[in-house]
Design a protein around this motif. Structure first.
Motif, short mmCIF file in Angstrom:
data_model
loop_
_atom_site.label_atom_id
_atom_site.label_comp_id
_atom_site.label_asym_id
_atom_site.label_seq_id
_atom_site.Cartn_x
_atom_site.Cartn_y
_atom_site.Cartn_z
N ASN A 150 80.75 62.62 -0.76
CA ASN A 150 79.86 62.36 -1.90
C ASN A 150 78.50 61.85 -1.43
O ASN A 150 77.47 62.23 -1.98
N ASN B 124 76.48 64.70 -0.17
CA ASN B 124 75.93 65.48 -1.28
C ASN B 124 74.78 64.79 -1.99
O ASN B 124 73.86 65.44 -2.47
N ASP B 125 74.81 63.45 -2.06
CA ASP B 125 73.73 62.75 -2.77
C ASP B 125 72.60 62.26 -1.85
O ASP B 125 71.67 61.60 -2.30
N THR C 59 72.65 60.07 0.70
CA THR C 59 72.68 58.69 1.20
C THR C 59 73.38 58.57 2.55
O THR C 59 73.57 57.46 3.05
#
Length: 159
Positions: free
Chosen positions: A135, A138-139, A141
């Motif tokens: 995740n 994907n974002d 960070t």
């Protein structure tokens, strides 16, 4: 000003150093070690990079021929984490753009509240599941150039 040791393609030290930020040339390589720390909940310890405010795999540059000693030194420097009692597993070695990346894994339950972080490099440490790391990838960070290390880890875990 930080000097980085150079190596040949066979991971032998050569008699030359360059300043951090400079690129090696020809058949010269910078070697970097990375460490995945798994706890008993199968979560992975990551560091938040102080300068860029993104999550990264702990690691650092190699400056002597003994790669494992460098891995232990980096672990102490960045987190004050002693891994000398651990079974250190080399899960992959990657070559890219005059860089040699040595990727290691250990299993150790670490109380992150007891770690002393290197404030110039690490602002926080935390455990994450692989799903949480996906995740973060994907974002945006999670450090983009560390994604290949996650891929190596997944290959190792699926053997």
């Amino acid at each position: 000003m930080e000097w980085l040791q150079l190596f040949d393609k066979n991971e032998n030290v050569i008699d030359k150093k360059i300043l951090r930020g400079e690129d090696p040339s020809g058949n010269e390589y910078i070697m970097v070690v990375y460490l995945f720390v798994f706890n008993s909940d199968n979560k992975i310890l990551l560091e938040r990079n102080f300068e860029k405010n993104i999550w990264v795999v702990p690691g650092g540059h190699v400056d002597t021929p003994n790669v494992i000693d460098n891995l232990k030194r980096e672990s102490i420097e960045e987190m004050n984490l002693d891994i000398s009692d651990c079974n250190i597993i080399n899960i992959d070695t990657l070559y890219n753009d005059n860089r040699i990346f040595k990727i290691f894994l250990i299993h150790k339950d670490v109380d992150i509240n007891l770690l002393k972080l290197q404030p110039e490099e690490v602002s926080e440490v935390k455990y994450f599941s692989l799903e949480e790391i996906d995740n973060m990838i994907n974002d945006g960070t999670f450090r983009e150039n560390n994604i290949k290390f996650i891929d190596s880890l997944k290959k190792h875990l699926n053997k």
